[in-house]
Design a protein around this motif. Structure first.
Motif, PDB file in Angstrom:
ATOM      1  N   GLY A 260       0.809  -1.219   0.000  1.00 49.64           N
ATOM      2  CA  GLY A 260       0.000   0.000   0.000  1.00 49.64           C
ATOM      3  C   GLY A 260       0.841   1.266   0.000  1.00 49.64           C
ATOM      4  O   GLY A 260       0.670   2.147  -0.853  1.00 49.64           O
ATOM      5  N   LEU A 261       1.761   1.354   0.945  1.00 46.62           N
ATOM      6  CA  LEU A 261       2.580   2.569   1.057  1.00 46.62           C
ATOM      7  C   LEU A 261       3.459   2.776  -0.176  1.00 46.62           C
ATOM      8  O   LEU A 261       3.451   3.867  -0.755  1.00 46.62           O
ATOM      9  CB  LEU A 261       3.426   2.511   2.336  1.00 46.62           C
ATOM     10  CG  LEU A 261       4.399   3.672   2.521  1.00 46.62           C
ATOM     11  CD1 LEU A 261       3.651   4.975   2.740  1.00 46.62           C
ATOM     12  CD2 LEU A 261       5.330   3.421   3.699  1.00 46.62           C
TER      13      LEU A 261
ATOM     14  N   LEU B 262       0.999   4.852   7.616  1.00 41.50           N
ATOM     15  CA  LEU B 262      -0.125   5.094   6.704  1.00 41.50           C
ATOM     16  C   LEU B 262      -1.360   4.307   7.139  1.00 41.50           C
ATOM     17  O   LEU B 262      -2.490   4.820   7.076  1.00 41.50           O
ATOM     18  CB  LEU B 262       0.271   4.682   5.276  1.00 41.50           C
ATOM     19  CG  LEU B 262      -0.822   4.699   4.221  1.00 41.50           C
ATOM     20  CD1 LEU B 262      -1.417   6.099   4.067  1.00 41.50           C
ATOM     21  CD2 LEU B 262      -0.284   4.236   2.869  1.00 41.50           C
TER      22      LEU B 262
ATOM     23  N   ALA C 280      -7.957  -0.725   1.814  1.00 43.47           N
ATOM     24  CA  ALA C 280      -6.644  -0.064   1.808  1.00 43.47           C
ATOM     25  C   ALA C 280      -5.810  -0.465   3.024  1.00 43.47           C
ATOM     26  O   ALA C 280      -4.597  -0.681   2.910  1.00 43.47           O
ATOM     27  CB  ALA C 280      -6.830   1.449   1.763  1.00 43.47           C
TER      28      ALA C 280
ATOM     29  N   ILE D 195      -4.336  -4.015   2.632  1.00 50.62           N
ATOM     30  CA  ILE D 195      -3.228  -4.071   1.674  1.00 50.62           C
ATOM     31  C   ILE D 195      -1.965  -3.427   2.248  1.00 50.62           C
ATOM     32  O   ILE D 195      -0.865  -3.707   1.811  1.00 50.62           O
ATOM     33  CB  ILE D 195      -3.638  -3.336   0.368  1.00 50.62           C
ATOM     34  CG1 ILE D 195      -4.807  -4.043  -0.298  1.00 50.62           C
ATOM     35  CG2 ILE D 195      -2.487  -3.243  -0.620  1.00 50.62           C
ATOM     36  CD1 ILE D 195      -5.423  -3.250  -1.436  1.00 50.62           C
ATOM     37  N   THR D 196      -2.149  -2.567   3.240  1.00 46.43           N
ATOM     38  CA  THR D 196      -1.025  -1.719   3.659  1.00 46.43           C
ATOM     39  C   THR D 196      -0.216  -2.283   4.825  1.00 46.43           C
ATOM     40  O   THR D 196       1.012  -2.242   4.808  1.00 46.43           O
ATOM     41  CB  THR D 196      -1.545  -0.305   4.021  1.00 46.43           C
ATOM     42  OG1 THR D 196      -2.209   0.224   2.874  1.00 46.43           O
ATOM     43  CG2 THR D 196      -0.413   0.629   4.402  1.00 46.43           C
TER      44      THR D 196
END
Lengths: 257, 688
Positions: free
Chosen positions: B168-169, B242, B278, B281-282
């Motif tokens: 993600g990041l 994040l 999100a 995924i991160t």
């Protein structure tokens, strides 16, 4: 009295302009950076917020939160979505992904909420002078603080150094090496470089003067007749000529390239 | 969540009870649940600056003081630390005083919270202003490089393989690099700044929804900023920085969605789904934390805790012989039927939209899918750390190992006494203030399941503090703080408003609250970040108009230019990270690849040669400085003036001598660093 969604027109214009800039002027520029930041961290979220929420239903802070939060989420999920496409994650596909989301959401926004409710579009009253001056000063001083923080340190709390390297270059029968000196000393330094083959001096360069961050290199062809096993480059500082300052060594087997 | 028209002692519905001691201003009326924003409230929003601009100016001056402290630290001059702490207190104390006060409007509080959070982020940026220098940042920097060069995800990361499985990041950062033409460093700074903004706004929104009080919301943000990892660790370029803000946003959206007055529950559900995706995924831990909070929230809403309590009671009665086994079974079946029936009734009564279970199941399923099909190695990675922590705790209890001494680093450095006082004092303040918050929760918010979850988190934080005494559990305790502090901050904010109420007539109350909050913040810094890393270190040196870089950096630049990228290079922890990111080499470091053993061995024997051949090492970078094995301090010029706890010593000469005598190419020498070509050893022809 309702007003049209001028904001969404501006968003669309920014998306189009950033696309033009990326393709027609791909070099680095402040304008491109600003538009890139908006395209990644602002516009998708703004458009999604405009498509999902009735105008005026969220406070300014919530709109800001949704704008940034949804933009970040769009970027995160976009990476995974583009990974599954044959073109992968490159500038063009990133642009298409983010522009598609933004344009699509703007269109939905136009259809769902074609106009701002009364007064919303013109709700911004001017900020008074004193807060504006203080905030501007605060931003300016914060910027100066970052500038000061980025200043390199003076050389009195660190020690300089010199790099010496020797690598074999692809050549014919004769072994060819490149010798390189990089100075990260904090002042002018005089060096002496000696190249030694099989323990015997081959070349001596008595004085190489380098300033901080200066560079010196030389390609040296070693003689075939000597058929050396080892080549050594030895570096001395002339202010301490008897001490080996740096040395590098190559094993010169002809079969190795 | 079952909302009842239950009223508190003041006759106000419990769900909408105002905070204690608060004097609602005009702008408070346009709180988080007031969806329809009036034109008047909009004007208020823009007009109500209050003291915020003045405090912003003070904090900017404080940043300048910290910048001066950083400069002095890099110059090795005295007084640097004093300036750092002076700057920190100058930032925190005025904001604490103002946010604890009853006077500011909602908008002023919100702006104060945002400015405070961003000013503290600038402190981190100034700590390493010219490039990433934190150990984890190099991992994610490498992941961004991988995406930019391969245009795909899930590339190889040999130093921290797990990080590549949560893209993600690096995805967002790579998009900013591609579209904005920024460097990875500046793109990363901006992405984390955006995440920081989300964190503050989302936390403020969540706390305000729960408490109906902008004052509690502002204080929640302030107290959360006091968590040991807020200033530095969670401001670094790392996936948690994040993901965690997005988790808080999920909780805020989820709670907002449950409000019966919310007009767009479907839209909010969609927003929550996107953000949950999100998060998954991160970052692994953030997604597990999100699932855990949603699960606890769901169970409390479903009153599952009552089933558990009654079940325990029935089991005890059966154990004591008061009831028979068959009666206990009948009870269990009946309790299950009742539980299911109540859930069905909730759905029939259209109260399901007030239930977070849907989001919980979505988050759980997505997390499990990611874990099973993409990042299955996370189990081993997280399990190892947690397993070590658990074993360490049991060994400590069984007196099989000695406890960790607080304020003493692994290298033996002992923090000064005043840090002990600040650190322990902050814990005492938290312990003293927490019961006030818990009482406030019980009195006014016990009908709100999410508030109860936050209260449980606050209590769990205190429990986790005990782990700091167990050597292998210390890190787990420290890492838990940024998660559990969400609950702790909210509960303490409730407590602070109660304390403030009782001292309303006196100046002692506000002063005590301000000092207490500032103390807790400083205690967080002491507990969370080593003393000799709080100030900037010498990452660049100016000589005239020329700027010089440390040896690690120039060695990597040389390697990229002369050897090229993609070679398998063994190195110590810090040099390996620099080679990974700046020379794009496949750097191998640490114990996992036996590189530590290879570097420290006195001679090149069979085991060392086996390591070289097994991992097909092409080059090895040997750094004589002991600091090079420190993945937090090994990226700078070694200071010539002493820095407390900074190891400036050298390794034994054997570290280099074994390669000198091996008749292999020594191709690079910069004094402390030498690079050897392992070609002959790798191909199984050890010389000499």
């Amino acid at each position: 009295m309702a007003s049209r969604r001028i904001d969404l027109f501006i968003v669309l214009a920014l998306v189009a302009f950033s696309g033009l800039l990326i393709w027609l002027w791909p070099g680095e520029s402040v304008l491109r950076s600003v538009l890139g930041i908006l395209l990644v961290l602002g516009l998708p979220g703004y458009a999604l917020e405009a498509a999902l929420f009735e105008p005026g239903s969220l406070t300014t802070s919530l709109r800001l939160l949704m704008m940034v939060g949804l933009s970040l989420a769009a970027g995160v999920i976009g990476g995974l979505a583009l990974y599954w496409t044959p073109l992968g994650l490159q500038t063009g596909t990133w642009y298409v992904w983010l522009a598609s989301i933004t344009v699509g959401a703007c269109l939905v926004g136009f259809v769902r909420f074609p106009a701002h409710p009364s007064g919303q579009a013109a709700s911004s009253s001017p900020i008074k002078l004193r807060p504006l001056v203080l905030l501007s000063a605060a931003l300016l001083v914060s910027g100066i603080a970052v500038f000061v923080a980025r200043l390199p340190a003076p050389p009195d709390n660190a020690q300089g150094y010199t790099q010496l390297s020797m690598v074999r270059l692809l050549g014919g029968i004769q072994p060819v090496v490149r010798i390189e000196i990089n100075s990260s000393e904090f002042g002018l330094v005089h060096y002496r470089l000696q190249i030694v083959l099989n323990g015997r001096p081959f070349t001596d360069i008595p004085d190489i003067l380098l300033a901080p961050s200066d560079h010196w290199d030389r390609v040296v062809e070693l003689p075939v007749s000597i058929t050396p096993d080892t080549a050594e480059a030895v570096l001395y500082r002339l202010d301490d000529p008897s001490t080996v300052y740096r040395h590098v060594t190559l094993q010169l087997d002809p079969s190795r390239k | 969540m079952s909302v009842r028209k239950r009223t508190d002692l003041m006759g106000i519905p419990a769900e909408r009870a105002p905070r204690a001691g608060a004097r609602p201003s005009k702008t408070d009326a346009a709180g988080p649940l007031a969806l329809g924003r009036t034109q008047a409230s909009s004007r208020d929003e823009l007009a109500a600056w209050g003291l915020m601009p003045a405090l912003a100016a003070v904090s900017a001056l404080a940043l300048l003081v910290i910048a001066a402290g950083n400069y002095l630290a890099r110059a090795g001059a005295p007084g640097a630390e004093l300036l750092f702490w002076l700057g920190i207190v100058l930032i925190i104390a005025p904001f604490a005083a103002r946010l604890a006060s009853e006077r500011p409007s909602r908008q002023e509080r919100l702006r104060l919270a945002v400015w405070l959070g961003m000013a503290l982020y600038v402190v981190k940026v100034m700590n390493s202003p010219n490039g990433f220098t934190y150990a984890d940042e190099f991992m994610h920097w490498h992941n961004v490089n991988q995406i930019l060069s391969t245009q795909t995800l899930f590339g190889q990361n040999l130093v921290l393989p797990i990080s590549a499985l949560y893209p993600g990041l690096p995805s967002v950062t790579a998009s900013l690099v591609s579209l904005g033409g920024l460097s990875v460093f500046w793109a990363g700074i901006l992405v984390i700044a955006a995440a920081r903004l989300v964190m503050i706004l989302a936390l403020f929104w969540l706390a305000e929804q729960l408490s109906q009080s902008p004052r509690v919301a502002g204080l929640t943000v302030l107290i959360y900023a006091a968590n040991p990892n807020f200033l530095f660790f969670d401001a670094q370029f790392s996936y948690e920085s994040l993901a965690l803000p997005l988790v808080v946003l999920v909780l805020a959206v989820a709670h907002y969605r449950l409000n019966p007055k919310t007009r767009q529950p479907v839209v909010l559900t969609l927003v929550a789904f996107v953000i949950i995706g999100a998060v998954v995924i991160t970052h692994h831990l953030s997604s597990y934390f999100m699932v855990a909070v949603l699960l606890a929230w769901t169970l409390l809403v479903a009153r599952f805790h009552l089933v558990v309590i009654n079940g325990a009671r029935t089991t005890l009665r059966w154990y004591a012989g008061e009831i028979t086994g068959s009666a206990a079974w009948r009870w269990a079946l009946q309790a299950t039927r009742n539980f299911v029936h109540r859930r069905e009734q909730t759905r029939v009564n259209h109260e399901s939209s007030r239930d977070p279970s849907g989001l919980m199941f979505f988050a759980l399923i997505l997390t499990l899918i990611w874990l099973a099909f993409v990042a299955s190695s996370t189990v081993g990675y997280v399990g190892t750390v947690l397993g070590r922590a658990v074993v360490s705790v049991f060994r400590l209890i069984a007196a099989e190992e000695t406890g960790r001494t607080l304020f003493v680093s692994t290298s033996g450095y002992v923090a000064p006494v005043w840090e002990h006082i600040i650190g322990l004092g902050s814990i005492v303040i938290i312990v003293v203030a927490l019961p006030f918050g818990l009482v406030a929760v019980w009195r006014r918010y016990r009908r709100n399941a999410l508030v109860l979850v936050l209260a449980l988190m606050a209590i769990a934080y205190l429990g986790m503090l005990g782990l700091r005494f167990a050597p292998a559990a210390w890190e787990t305790s420290n890492r838990a703080s940024e998660f559990l502090y969400i609950g702790l901050a909210f509960v303490l904010a409730l407590g602070v408003t109660d304390i403030r109420l009782r001292k309303a007539a006196s100046w002692i109350g506000p002063a005590a609250v301000t000092i207490g909050l500032t103390w807790v913040f400083c205690g967080g810094i002491v507990a969370g970040w080593p003393e000799n890393l709080r100030l900037a270190r010498v990452d660049q040196v100016a000589v005239g108009d020329r700027i010089l870089q440390p040896q690690e950096t120039t060695a990597a630049v040389w390697m990229l230019a002369n050897i090229g990228p993609g070679h398998v290079v063994a190195a110590d922890d810090s040099n390996g990270r620099v080679l990974l990111t700046q020379a794009h080499e496949d750097a191998l470091v640490g114990r996992n690849y036996s590189i530590d053993d290879l570097l420290s061995a006195p001679s090149l024997d069979h085991y060392e040669l086996y390591t070289i051949q097994r991992f097909q090492l092409e080059y090895i970078l040997v750094d004589q400085r002991r600091i090079s094995s420190d993945n937090m301090r090994g990226y700078f010029f070694v200071p010539t003036r002493p820095v407390a706890g900074w190891d400036v010593g050298l390794y034994d000469l054997d570290r280099l001598a074994k390669f000198e005598s091996a008749a292999i190419d020594r191709i690079f020498d910069s004094g402390d660093i030498a690079i050897y070509n392992l070609e002959t050893l790798r191909s199984g022809q050890p010389a000499n």
